[in-house]
Design an enzyme around this catalytic site. Structure first.
Site, PDB file in Angstrom:
ATOM      1  N   GLY A  11     -17.530  -8.228  38.494  1.00 43.92           N
ATOM      2  CA  GLY A  11     -18.649  -8.643  37.665  1.00 43.92           C
ATOM      3  C   GLY A  11     -19.918  -8.839  38.468  1.00 43.92           C
ATOM      4  O   GLY A  11     -19.936  -8.733  39.699  1.00 43.92           O
ATOM      5  N   LEU A  13     -21.778 -11.568  39.103  1.00 46.76           N
ATOM      6  CA  LEU A  13     -21.691 -12.659  40.069  1.00 46.76           C
ATOM      7  C   LEU A  13     -20.561 -12.430  41.059  1.00 46.76           C
ATOM      8  O   LEU A  13     -20.731 -12.625  42.269  1.00 46.76           O
ATOM      9  CB  LEU A  13     -21.484 -13.992  39.352  1.00 46.76           C
ATOM     10  CG  LEU A  13     -21.248 -15.204  40.255  1.00 46.76           C
ATOM     11  CD1 LEU A  13     -22.418 -15.426  41.194  1.00 46.76           C
ATOM     12  CD2 LEU A  13     -20.969 -16.447  39.413  1.00 46.76           C
ATOM     13  N   ALA A  63     -15.770 -14.838  32.751  1.00 52.25           N
ATOM     14  CA  ALA A  63     -16.307 -15.543  31.587  1.00 52.25           C
ATOM     15  C   ALA A  63     -16.617 -14.548  30.477  1.00 52.25           C
ATOM     16  O   ALA A  63     -16.955 -13.388  30.747  1.00 52.25           O
ATOM     17  CB  ALA A  63     -17.567 -16.326  31.946  1.00 52.25           C
ATOM     18  N   TYR A  64     -16.498 -15.012  29.259  1.00 53.16           N
ATOM     19  CA  TYR A  64     -17.012 -14.280  28.107  1.00 53.16           C
ATOM     20  C   TYR A  64     -18.447 -14.766  27.923  1.00 53.16           C
ATOM     21  O   TYR A  64     -18.677 -15.923  27.557  1.00 53.16           O
ATOM     22  CB  TYR A  64     -16.170 -14.579  26.870  1.00 53.16           C
ATOM     23  CG  TYR A  64     -16.560 -13.778  25.640  1.00 53.16           C
ATOM     24  CD1 TYR A  64     -15.735 -12.782  25.161  1.00 53.16           C
ATOM     25  CD2 TYR A  64     -17.757 -14.019  24.961  1.00 53.16           C
ATOM     26  CE1 TYR A  64     -16.082 -12.037  24.032  1.00 53.16           C
ATOM     27  CE2 TYR A  64     -18.129 -13.283  23.851  1.00 53.16           C
ATOM     28  CZ  TYR A  64     -17.278 -12.299  23.388  1.00 53.16           C
ATOM     29  OH  TYR A  64     -17.631 -11.559  22.279  1.00 53.16           O
ATOM     30  N   THR A 106     -22.143 -23.263  32.548  1.00 55.08           N
ATOM     31  CA  THR A 106     -23.426 -22.822  32.014  1.00 55.08           C
ATOM     32  C   THR A 106     -24.308 -23.961  31.511  1.00 55.08           C
ATOM     33  O   THR A 106     -23.807 -25.024  31.110  1.00 55.08           O
ATOM     34  CB  THR A 106     -23.191 -21.837  30.849  1.00 55.08           C
ATOM     35  OG1 THR A 106     -24.430 -21.488  30.242  1.00 55.08           O
ATOM     36  CG2 THR A 106     -22.303 -22.455  29.783  1.00 55.08           C
ATOM     37  N   TYR A 131     -20.443 -19.797  22.357  1.00 62.36           N
ATOM     38  CA  TYR A 131     -20.347 -19.614  23.804  1.00 62.36           C
ATOM     39  C   TYR A 131     -20.389 -20.958  24.520  1.00 62.36           C
ATOM     40  O   TYR A 131     -19.544 -21.265  25.364  1.00 62.36           O
ATOM     41  CB  TYR A 131     -21.489 -18.712  24.276  1.00 62.36           C
ATOM     42  CG  TYR A 131     -21.687 -18.691  25.767  1.00 62.36           C
ATOM     43  CD1 TYR A 131     -20.714 -18.150  26.612  1.00 62.36           C
ATOM     44  CD2 TYR A 131     -22.846 -19.211  26.345  1.00 62.36           C
ATOM     45  CE1 TYR A 131     -20.893 -18.150  27.989  1.00 62.36           C
ATOM     46  CE2 TYR A 131     -23.036 -19.196  27.712  1.00 62.36           C
ATOM     47  CZ  TYR A 131     -22.056 -18.672  28.530  1.00 62.36           C
ATOM     48  OH  TYR A 131     -22.232 -18.672  29.892  1.00 62.36           O
TER      49      TYR A 131
END
Length: 299
Positions: A11, A13, A63-64, A106, A131
């Site tokens: 991904g 990150l 993560a989604y 987040t 989310y």
């Protein structure tokens, strides 16, 4: 030698975390784990993987993150953002031996009310979209399962080299048309994945850091509109085909979003600066310039 497993290593990150750990880490063995190595949604797969590969640290970059789709695909977002982290926490606890978990969360765990100086780690979360709710529940699962040995790092507005993100999207749009319309009533701070990856390295190298929740993002409050203006201006120095001349700031209601967005989600970095030093946090404008100058950057 410390063994570090980076989940989600393909991904945006995850790739930069691997890059920083391999290039800057001392006495680290880094294992890159992708969906081909482990089924994050299957508890048995998670257990078997970590029983096979010994580790000192798990860095969870999975993560989604699609805020819009999470409203319709809540079950999937819940499994990835809430259930998956609980599996990791259970593994760390059951295997013992001082296994540590670094989990990325987040700013969207907060509801968007204005907080002078930004949201602190002690402020109560109040997520307003699917989310944010699933990410907050993931945090709670880790906290409830693990007595200590965890670091939850909340961040915001990530941009990096390896995946679609706001910076690349704005540059592409700026190459196509003379006018852009960007939301101007959501306030937060952009974060470069390389900066966050360097912070993660600090958490791995310094074993005496207090466990718990930390906030990390770029320094300085801004809106998506102001962020976009800076992207376009800096991009003119790098690309010769920027067409955009006008960038209009418009309210969130101008877009037909399914998910509510926090109007204010700026994160205070006072805690992490008090532990790792003031220079651990960089102005988001400086990080953006570094990103655009990165040899791996492409459109």
């Amino acid at each position: 030698m410390k063994r570090v497993v980076v989940l989600g290593s393909n991904g945006m990150l995850g790739r930069d975390v691997v890059r920083v750990l391999e290039e800057k880490g001392n006495n680290l063995e880094v294992f890159k784990a992708t969906r081909h190595d482990i089924d994050f949604l299957d508890k048995a797969s998670v257990e078997n993987f970590f029983k096979k590969y010994d580790f000192n640290y798990i860095v969870n970059c999975i993560a989604y993150t699609d805020v819009e789709k999470a409203e319709e695909e809540y079950d999937l977002a819940y499994k990835v953002n809430t259930v998956g982290p609980s599996y990791l926490a259970q593994i760390c606890q059951s295997l013992g031996g001082n296994k540590k978990l670094i989990h990325i969360s987040t700013d969207y765990v907060f509801g968007g009310e204005y907080k002078e100086g930004g949201y602190r780690e002690t402020d109560s979360p109040n997520p307003i979209n699917a989310y944010g709710r699933t990410k907050y529940l993931g945090e709670m699962n880790i906290i409830n399962v693990m007595e200590d040995n965890y670091y939850i790092i909340r961040t915001s507005w990530l941009f990096g080299n390896n995946r679609k993100n706001f910076v690349r999207t704005i540059i592409k749009l700026a190459m196509q048309g003379e006018e852009l319309k960007i939301v101007n009533d959501q306030i937060g701070s952009p974060t470069y994945t390389m900066d966050l990856a360097n912070v993660i390295l600090k958490f791995i190298e310094n074993e005496d850091l207090p466990f718990g929740i930390y906030h990390y993002s770029g320094e300085g409050e801004t809106s998506w509109w102001e962020f976009a203006k800076e992207i376009v201006e800096l991009s003119r120095e790098k690309f010769n085909n920027i067409k955009t001349k006008i960038i209009l700031g418009v309210p969130t209601e101008s877009f037909n979003f399914k998910a509510k967005r926090p109007r204010y989600s700026y994160l205070s970095k006072e805690k992490i600066k008090s532990i790792l030093g003031d220079n651990i946090v960089k102005k988001w404008q400086d990080s953006l310039r570094e990103y655009l100058n990165d040899i791996q950057f492409y459109i």
